[in-house]
Scaffold this motif. Structure first.
Motif, PDB file in Angstrom:
ATOM      1  N   MET A  74      34.904  42.404  41.011  1.00 58.02           N
ATOM      2  CA  MET A  74      35.731  41.647  40.061  1.00 58.02           C
ATOM      3  C   MET A  74      34.877  40.547  39.444  1.00 58.02           C
ATOM      4  O   MET A  74      33.865  40.141  40.022  1.00 58.02           O
ATOM      5  N   GLU A  78      38.735  36.572  38.032  1.00 57.61           N
ATOM      6  CA  GLU A  78      39.613  37.735  37.964  1.00 57.61           C
ATOM      7  C   GLU A  78      40.251  37.981  39.332  1.00 57.61           C
ATOM      8  O   GLU A  78      39.568  38.003  40.355  1.00 57.61           O
ATOM      9  N   GLY A  79      41.567  38.204  39.336  1.00 57.58           N
ATOM     10  CA  GLY A  79      42.267  38.449  40.594  1.00 57.58           C
ATOM     11  C   GLY A  79      42.238  37.201  41.473  1.00 57.58           C
ATOM     12  O   GLY A  79      41.695  36.160  41.092  1.00 57.58           O
ATOM     13  N   GLY A 101      47.614  35.808  38.194  1.00 58.65           N
ATOM     14  CA  GLY A 101      46.271  36.403  38.127  1.00 58.65           C
ATOM     15  C   GLY A 101      46.038  37.513  39.136  1.00 58.65           C
ATOM     16  O   GLY A 101      44.950  38.085  39.204  1.00 58.65           O
ATOM     17  N   ARG A 103      45.433  40.837  40.906  1.00 63.06           N
ATOM     18  CA  ARG A 103      45.021  42.145  40.385  1.00 63.06           C
ATOM     19  C   ARG A 103      44.998  43.126  41.540  1.00 63.06           C
ATOM     20  O   ARG A 103      44.350  42.891  42.552  1.00 63.06           O
ATOM     21  N   MET A 105      44.040  46.261  43.595  1.00 62.06           N
ATOM     22  CA  MET A 105      42.853  47.128  43.645  1.00 62.06           C
ATOM     23  C   MET A 105      43.174  48.310  44.543  1.00 62.06           C
ATOM     24  O   MET A 105      43.008  48.238  45.771  1.00 62.06           O
TER      25      MET A 105
END
Ligand code: PEP
Ligand code: MG
Length: 746
Positions: A74, A78-79, A101, A103, A105
């Motif tokens: 990432m 991000e995430g 935020g 994310r 996976m």
């Protein structure tokens, strides 16, 4: 001792053991995640490490799918993992998917884990990665668990530092073998050759945990006491008796006595850390804050705290100021940044200094200037590239650094240094003679200054006076607004040091990039075009009046020269001048002695002022062209933007023609005219300005010699002819023609 504390200690013990066993990088990482998961009783523990400046990679996991290792990546920010890395703050949640935020996976199989706790792995401002534990609970982790994971991350970062963690030592060593040339900015002129002395080559904290909190608290308090004594001693350094530097150190002492700082470290010790680990934890937190503070002044203050932490660590660990490294011959100090105290501790033994950060007004710069040590600042990558003992050549005139130079580069550099020494001797020999050109006229050469530390240069450079005293610098190095009395005393000292030579005090030029910590920062889209300099002075007359009163009082009956910055139209000058006249009346009424003479001038830094009514030129006693600003507005090219800054030549025909116009306007009214931007200190530019009619130039003290040398050998009428011919030829810049002519002259 709480259960969590003893649990953390056991975890740490096992961690140390795991790290001591022989293992390759990956195996080592796997072991670490396994044992953290086991000890913390959580199903998932993962380590994400930076692969480059902006990419994080899952490097080991216990609990997530093994096939995701080295696949899941990432970007910074991000995430949730990216968020921890970017903010350098923990994220702790019982419901990860609901977090901003988040994310998902899928390749990791993490969807069954709801609770997420991620902490940054960082050491002293360097971000290394993120350590994560996850569980199926719907609850966030408790405070003790967060703390335990933070401490583990800190230990991991320490191990990474020792190379025991990722095993990248070999790759790093290869990086350090090639010659490199790095560019920075000039902090203090001069050139030197020597060997790298890395500042803070790691104080290694080998005992992060301690069993006896009471004993650790005592160690910390004893070390703090010693630290305070040493700071007090530093304040008594007579060598640097001037006020600016003492103010810097006063601010530093304030930090050493900060109760909040001590309290936070004591709390860490009470939770099981050793004294040095507590200091380092605070230091890491301060560095993380430093990263996020855009204001250069506040960054400098946080750096003071960093500097104090280093001293404290050395006191606690007994490791020397350059741990295990002998002071090399001709040491050139290399650091990310350095505090005033640390720099003073090295003293005059240093040949040069190269900083990755720093700023022209930073405390380190002020001290380096006072000690006359060549300094390059903003030198990107220097701390990652340089190793202790590396050969290094520093060109403080150009702001360049050669690390491990090849022989041919080293020889050229040495030649240049020898030439500079010769040139210095030549300049010294003409120090007392005027800058009279062949067949006249004589050009007055003033110097620019801003701090007491600059004033000894008045004598050593042979300057005729101070053509620009940037008063804001004395405001910028302080932590609070100076009082009128302090300012008046300051200005009096400046005039004392000038020994009767003229000093043009420019009133505060704040705003734009110069933000005072004690004034509310303005959120402006274009600060250089914004609320700055005289605009602030006229809108907030209290500050301007106070400064004018201080100037009048500081003059103590001597001649006073005041100039107002960034005047764009006649009315601004008229109003500012009126203020000064009113203050003179008031001071007289109060019975204070008035200056013997008062000159009131304006800086011409905006093109508009060159077209002001004739009455403006009649009213101004003098005008000084601030070429740095004038040029940026003339060409619409930001002076701070490297991309566009060099695009337009100062000897561009349009700009020279504009300068000619200004000379003509001042000539009509017989208004004294000078040029005080940086270009006045470049010999070829100075020569052309003189040929265009400027009779006073103000520059950095180090430029006086070279400029005078060239002027004394030049016939201005001939130079003017060359310029006029080039202008008539349709050339964009007159530089090539002037350079050709100079070559012909030998
Ligand atoms: C200038 O603009 O040229 C100038 C001398 O002022 P400063 O560099 O301080 O903005
Ligand atoms: Mg300016």
């Amino acid at each position: 001792m709480s259960e969590t504390q003893s649990g953390s200690r056991r975890l740490l013990g096992r961690l140390k053991q795991a790290l001591a066993e022989p293992a390759e990088g990956q195996e080592r990482l796997d072991r670490i995640t396994r044992l953290i998961a086991e000890e913390m009783g959580e199903p998932v523990c993962s380590i994400y490490l930076f692969r480059d400046d902006v990419t994080l990679e899952l490097c080991a996991t216990e609990g997530l799918k093994p096939e995701a290792v080295h696949q899941t990546r990432m970007r910074l920010g991000e995430g949730l993992v990216g968020r921890v890395a970017a903010s350098t703050k923990p994220v702790n949640t019982g419901n990860a998917p609901a977090e901003a935020g988040f994310r998902f996976m899928p390749e990791t199989g993490e969807e069954i884990y709801s609770a997420f706790l991620g902490v940054p792995i960082q050491r002293l401002g360097e971000r290394l990665g993120v350590l994560v534990v996850q569980s199926k609970d719907q609850e966030p982790f408790d405070e003790d668990e967060v703390y335990a994971l933070e401490v583990v991350a800190m230990v991991l970062a320490e191990m990474a530092e020792l190379g025991a963690f990722i095993g990248e030592g070999a790759a790093m060593a290869a990086l350090h073998q090639h010659p490199v040339m790095l560019r920075g900015k000039v902090g203090q002129e001069g050139a030197c050759e020597g060997q790298v002395l890395l500042h803070e080559p790691r104080v290694v904290v080998t005992n992060p945990f301690a069993d006896d909190a009471e004993a650790e608290l005592n160690r910390l308090r004893e070390a703090i006491d010693k630290l305070r004594v040493s700071v007090d001693e530093m304040l008594n350094v007579t060598e640097l008796g001037d006020k600016d530097q003492l103010d810097v150190l006063e601010a530093y002492r304030m930090f050493a006595n900060s109760k909040g700082w001590l309290r936070r470290m004591e709390a860490d010790i009470n939770r099981g850390l050793s004294a040095e680990a507590a200091v380092e934890k605070e230091q890491t937190a301060a560095r993380a804050r430093m990263e996020q503070v855009p204001d250069p002044y506040l960054r400098d203050r946080l750096h003071d705290l960093d500097d104090l932490s280093n001293r404290l660590l050395r006191l606690l660990t007994g490791q020397g100021s350059n741990t295990g490294v002998e002071m090399p011959e001709n040491p050139v100090l290399v650091a990310r940044n350095i505090g005033p105290g640390e720099l003073l501790a090295y003293g005059r033994g240093l040949r040069g200094i190269v900083l990755e950060e720093g700023s022209v007004g930073s405390h380190a710069t002020i001290i380096a200037r006072a000690l006359a040590i060549p300094l390059v600042i903003n030198c990107d990558r220097i701390t990652t590239e340089a190793l202790n003992g590396d050969r290094i050549m520093v060109d403080g005139e150009q702001g360049t650094v050669h690390l491990r130079p090849e022989e041919s580069v080293a020889t050229a550099f040495r030649d240049k240094m020898a030439m500079m020494t010769k040139a210095q001797e030549r300049y010294a020999s003409i120090r007392r003679v005027p800058a009279t050109t062949v067949y006249g006229p004589t050009i007055r050469l003033d110097m620019n200054a801003g701090l007491m530390a600059d004033l000894p240069s008045l004598r050593s450079s042979g300057a005729d006076g101070v053509g620009l005293f940037r008063t804001e610098l004395q405001f910028l190095v302080r932590s609070k607004f100076p009082s009128r009395g302090e300012l008046a005393a300051n200005y009096a000292r400046v005039l004392d040091a000038a020994e009767g030579k003229r000093v043009a005090f420019r009133t505060l030029d704040i705003g734009s990039d110069k933000v005072l910590p004690y004034m509310k920062p303005q959120d402006e889209p274009n600060p250089a075009l914004g609320w700055r300099a005289i605009r602030v002075g006229l809108d907030k007359p209290g500050v301007l009046r106070m400064q004018l009163q201080a100037l009048i009082r500081g003059a103590k009956g001597r001649p006073l020269t005041v100039m107002f910055p960034f005047v764009a139209q006649f009315d601004e000058f008229r109003a500012a001048r009126r203020q000064l006249l009113d203050e003179l009346d008031r001071e007289e009424r109060l019975g204070h002695p008035l200056p013997k003479t008062v000159e009131i001038g304006a800086m011409l830094e905006t093109p508009s002022l060159a077209f002001a009514p004739k009455q403006f030129f009649e009213m101004a006693d003098f005008i000084s062209v601030g070429g740095n600003d004038l040029k940026q507005f003339f060409f619409a090219a930001d002076r701070e933007n490297e991309r566009v800054r060099r695009r337009y030549d100062t000897l561009n025909v349009s700009f020279l023609t504009f300068l000619e116009w200004i000379v003509m306007r001042c000539g009509e009214t017989k208004t004294d005219l000078s040029f005080c931007g940086e270009d006045a200190g470049r010999p070829v530019e100075a020569l052309c300005f003189a040929a265009m009619g400027f009779r006073t130039l103000s520059m950095r003290p180090a430029s006086i010699g070279p400029v005078k040398h060239l002027l004394r050998r030049s016939n201005l009428a001939e130079v003017r002819e060359v310029i006029d011919d080039a202008r008539a030829s349709g050339a964009q810049s007159v530089r090539p023609a002037v350079m050709d002519w100079l070559r012909q002259q030998g």
